[in-house]
Design an enzyme around this catalytic site. Structure first.
Site, PDB file in Angstrom:
ATOM      1  N   GLU A  85      21.476 -17.520  32.663  1.00  0.00           N
ATOM      2  CA  GLU A  85      22.824 -17.981  32.292  1.00  0.00           C
ATOM      3  C   GLU A  85      23.478 -16.910  31.412  1.00  0.00           C
ATOM      4  O   GLU A  85      24.688 -16.730  31.388  1.00  0.00           O
ATOM      5  CB  GLU A  85      22.685 -19.306  31.519  1.00  0.00           C
ATOM      6  CG  GLU A  85      23.997 -19.857  31.020  1.00  0.00           C
ATOM      7  CD  GLU A  85      23.833 -21.201  30.313  1.00  0.00           C
ATOM      8  OE1 GLU A  85      23.029 -22.037  30.767  1.00  0.00           O
ATOM      9  OE2 GLU A  85      24.523 -21.400  29.304  1.00  0.00           O
ATOM     10  N   ARG A 109      28.541 -23.466  34.811  1.00  0.00           N
ATOM     11  CA  ARG A 109      28.428 -22.212  34.054  1.00  0.00           C
ATOM     12  C   ARG A 109      28.924 -21.006  34.841  1.00  0.00           C
ATOM     13  O   ARG A 109      28.402 -19.902  34.681  1.00  0.00           O
ATOM     14  CB  ARG A 109      26.985 -21.952  33.590  1.00  0.00           C
ATOM     15  CG  ARG A 109      26.382 -23.044  32.770  1.00  0.00           C
ATOM     16  CD  ARG A 109      27.022 -23.209  31.394  1.00  0.00           C
ATOM     17  NE  ARG A 109      26.445 -24.371  30.753  1.00  0.00           N
ATOM     18  CZ  ARG A 109      26.943 -25.609  30.893  1.00  0.00           C
ATOM     19  NH1 ARG A 109      28.041 -25.823  31.593  1.00  0.00           N
ATOM     20  NH2 ARG A 109      26.361 -26.628  30.303  1.00  0.00           N
ATOM     21  N   SER A 163      20.600 -21.759  25.717  1.00  0.00           N
ATOM     22  CA  SER A 163      19.796 -21.823  26.942  1.00  0.00           C
ATOM     23  C   SER A 163      19.896 -20.507  27.706  1.00  0.00           C
ATOM     24  O   SER A 163      20.990 -20.023  27.975  1.00  0.00           O
ATOM     25  CB  SER A 163      20.295 -22.959  27.830  1.00  0.00           C
ATOM     26  OG  SER A 163      19.994 -24.189  27.206  1.00  0.00           O
TER      27      SER A 163
HETATM   28  C1  LIG Z   1      22.431 -22.157  19.555  1.00  0.00           C
HETATM   29  C2  LIG Z   1      23.258 -22.032  20.820  1.00  0.00           C
HETATM   30  C3  LIG Z   1      23.588 -23.156  21.546  1.00  0.00           C
HETATM   31  C4  LIG Z   1      24.340 -23.061  22.725  1.00  0.00           C
HETATM   32  N1  LIG Z   1      24.654 -24.199  23.396  1.00  0.00           N
HETATM   33  C5  LIG Z   1      25.416 -24.125  24.512  1.00  0.00           C
HETATM   34  C6  LIG Z   1      25.793 -25.313  25.209  1.00  0.00           C
HETATM   35  O1  LIG Z   1      25.463 -26.435  24.835  1.00  0.00           O
HETATM   36  N2  LIG Z   1      26.544 -25.174  26.330  1.00  0.00           N
HETATM   37  C7  LIG Z   1      26.963 -23.957  26.792  1.00  0.00           C
HETATM   38  O2  LIG Z   1      27.656 -23.909  27.816  1.00  0.00           O
HETATM   39  N3  LIG Z   1      26.628 -22.819  26.137  1.00  0.00           N
HETATM   40  C8  LIG Z   1      25.877 -22.872  25.020  1.00  0.00           C
HETATM   41  N4  LIG Z   1      25.537 -21.716  24.362  1.00  0.00           N
HETATM   42  C9  LIG Z   1      25.965 -20.410  24.919  1.00  0.00           C
HETATM   43  C10 LIG Z   1      27.308 -19.901  24.363  1.00  0.00           C
HETATM   44  O3  LIG Z   1      27.526 -20.409  23.078  1.00  0.00           O
HETATM   45  C11 LIG Z   1      28.493 -20.260  25.260  1.00  0.00           C
HETATM   46  O4  LIG Z   1      28.348 -19.716  26.562  1.00  0.00           O
HETATM   47  C12 LIG Z   1      29.821 -19.779  24.644  1.00  0.00           C
HETATM   48  O5  LIG Z   1      30.891 -20.380  25.314  1.00  0.00           O
HETATM   49  C13 LIG Z   1      29.978 -18.249  24.697  1.00  0.00           C
HETATM   50  O6  LIG Z   1      31.128 -17.904  23.951  1.00  0.00           O
HETATM   51  P1  LIG Z   1      31.226 -16.486  23.246  1.00  0.00           P
HETATM   52  O7  LIG Z   1      32.553 -16.377  22.611  1.00  0.00           O
HETATM   53  O8  LIG Z   1      30.047 -16.267  22.350  1.00  0.00           O
HETATM   54  O9  LIG Z   1      31.110 -15.525  24.511  1.00  0.00           O
HETATM   55  P2  LIG Z   1      30.400 -14.105  24.551  1.00  0.00           P
HETATM   56  O10 LIG Z   1      28.923 -14.283  24.476  1.00  0.00           O
HETATM   57  O11 LIG Z   1      31.026 -13.177  23.594  1.00  0.00           O
HETATM   58  O12 LIG Z   1      30.769 -13.674  26.053  1.00  0.00           O
HETATM   59  C14 LIG Z   1      30.207 -14.372  27.149  1.00  0.00           C
HETATM   60  C15 LIG Z   1      30.846 -13.821  28.436  1.00  0.00           C
HETATM   61  O13 LIG Z   1      32.213 -14.136  28.458  1.00  0.00           O
HETATM   62  C16 LIG Z   1      33.016 -12.954  28.530  1.00  0.00           C
HETATM   63  N5  LIG Z   1      34.204 -13.170  27.717  1.00  0.00           N
HETATM   64  C17 LIG Z   1      34.281 -13.383  26.378  1.00  0.00           C
HETATM   65  N6  LIG Z   1      35.554 -13.552  26.010  1.00  0.00           N
HETATM   66  C18 LIG Z   1      36.307 -13.453  27.140  1.00  0.00           C
HETATM   67  C19 LIG Z   1      37.703 -13.525  27.403  1.00  0.00           C
HETATM   68  N7  LIG Z   1      38.607 -13.749  26.427  1.00  0.00           N
HETATM   69  N8  LIG Z   1      38.130 -13.383  28.689  1.00  0.00           N
HETATM   70  C20 LIG Z   1      37.232 -13.161  29.685  1.00  0.00           C
HETATM   71  N9  LIG Z   1      35.898 -13.054  29.492  1.00  0.00           N
HETATM   72  C21 LIG Z   1      35.442 -13.210  28.227  1.00  0.00           C
HETATM   73  C22 LIG Z   1      32.118 -11.857  27.987  1.00  0.00           C
HETATM   74  O14 LIG Z   1      32.508 -10.573  28.461  1.00  0.00           O
HETATM   75  C23 LIG Z   1      30.771 -12.287  28.509  1.00  0.00           C
HETATM   76  O15 LIG Z   1      30.606 -11.903  29.862  1.00  0.00           O
HETATM   77  C24 LIG Z   1      24.790 -21.785  23.180  1.00  0.00           C
HETATM   78  C25 LIG Z   1      24.468 -20.641  22.431  1.00  0.00           C
HETATM   79  C26 LIG Z   1      23.728 -20.750  21.256  1.00  0.00           C
HETATM   80  C27 LIG Z   1      23.440 -19.508  20.457  1.00  0.00           C
END
Ligand SMILES: Cc1cc2nc3c(=O)[nH]c(=O)nc-3n(C[C@H](O)[C@H](O)[C@H](O)COP(=O)(O)OP(=O)(O)OC[C@H]3O[C@@H](n4cnc5c(N)ncnc54)[C@H](O)[C@@H]3O)c2cc1C
Length: 296
Positions: free
Chosen positions: A287, A168, A217
């Site tokens: 995380e 992560r 998480s």
């Molecule tokens: C129900 C649920 C289940 C989940 N299960 C998992 C799982 O199994 N495994 C897991 O790893 N995560 C899980 N997550 C967490 C999350 O979904 C992941 O971390 C996901 O990859 C985040 O993507 P996002 O587009 O929502 O990022 P965001 O939340 O929008 O951003 C996260 C971070 O990434 C940065 N960011 C976003 N886009 C870019 C870009 N293009 N370039 C550089 N930085 C960027 C943002 O500034 C921020 O710091 C879960 C979340 C939920 C709600």
């Protein structure tokens, strides 16, 4: 800041609670919705050097504080959303493509290995930034190269070897954000891949409070253990501050039960960290990325 050179949409004082899966977060001073990557480069060239920037995908790993973000948010979800098949088992996708859509696209094209992405709510950009993973798979296991952009709008192609990737976390190329990635998959059977995706989704639905506002998480698993196990053992399932509660179904999830503030969630996170540390001597590490300022 000039508004003639770019074609996307600029919103002012936009409540970020609309853009995060916890449904909390104060306003962004500005939120920009680029038309495409060329437009984004153009936009970045137009902003002052000291303007704070926040990249936002689905907001599924972000806690935006109640006072909001005093700078410019760049939204990618549903905007930088091109996917193409390159041949030689490769796919190129832009940062705003959802991880679920990408997983299905690969399966439909008989490209296998990254089915785990189907259950991760979020964009490819967020998955790259977090090295998102599930069920033993991690995003960067499948990345061959990425395109990045910096705050002056310069685009670079970088190999996966330019990044230091761990559980992560991803570092390298500071001051650059992800525009797109090229993934290299295994050759396989699309129907089997779709069945595997369905199984993974069923597994999630039975163990996680899917459908309720959360960020998945909240804490990283400590080496050799599980954050959820430690939180449950400390008796914290169901504990609440305001309208934020530790899920009864999965102890590492915090749910907005309706009307929670970011401050409720952050305080509950601190309480969980302190109680688990007192009981087990382990300091859980968030995380979730926490950004923005507290409400005045
Ligand atoms: C129900 C649920 C289940 C989940 N299960 C998992 C799982 O199994 N495994 C897991 O790893 N995560 C899980 N997550 C967490 C999350 O979904 C992941 O971390 C996901 O990859 C985040 O993507 P996002 O587009 O929502 O990022 P965001 O939340 O929008 O951003 C996260 C971070 O990434 C940065 N960011 C976003 N886009 C870019 C870009 N293009 N370039 C550089 N930085 C960027 C943002 O500034 C921020 O710091 C879960 C979340 C939920 C709600």
């Amino acid at each position: 800041m000039s508004d003639v050179a770019y074609k996307g949409e600029m919103l002012h004082d936009e409540p970020l609670a609309r853009y995060t899966t916890w449904r909390v977060g104060g306003p962004a001073r500005r939120l920009y919705r680029p038309v495409d990557s060329a437009d984004l480069a153009c936009f970045l060239q137009s902003i002052p050097e000291d303007e704070p920037l926040l990249w936002l995908g689905l907001g599924s790993n972000l806690l935006v504080r109640d006072g909001g973000f005093d700078g410019t948010v760049i939204l990618t979800k549903g905007l930088l959303d091109q996917i193409e098949l390159l041949g030689d088992l490769k796919v190129r996708a832009e940062a705003g493509v959802s991880s679920a859509k990408l997983a299905r696209f690969m399966a439909h094209n008989n490209l296998c290995g990254a089915e785990f992405l189907a259950g991760i709510p979020g964009t490819l950009g967020g998955a790259l930034a977090m090295n998102a993973g599930a069920f033993g798979g991690e995003t960067w296991d499948w990345i061959e190269q990425v395109e990045t952009i910096d705050r002056s709008g310069q685009v670079r192609t970088r190999s996966a070897d330019d990044f230091d990737v761990g559980y992560r976390k991803v570092s390298g190329a500071e001051g650059e954000w992800f525009l797109s990635a090229t993934l290299k998959l295994n050759s396989g059977d699309g129907e089997e891949a779709m069945n595997a995706i369905q199984k993974l989704l069923n597994k999630r639905a039975s163990s996680q409070p899917i459908g309720l506002p959360s960020c998945g998480s909240v804490f990283r698993n400590p080496e050799g253990d599980y954050a959820a196990r430690l939180i449950e053992l400390t008796g914290l399932k169901g504990s609440c501050i305001g309208k934020a509660c530790v899920s009864e179904k999965h102890a590492n999830f915090i749910i907005n039960t309706g009307g929670a503030t970011a401050a409720d969630i952050e305080q509950l996170m601190r309480m969980v960290q302190e109680r688990v540390e007192q009981a087990h001597g382990v300091r859980l590490v968030s995380e979730v990325h926490i950004v923005g300022k507290e409400a005045a």
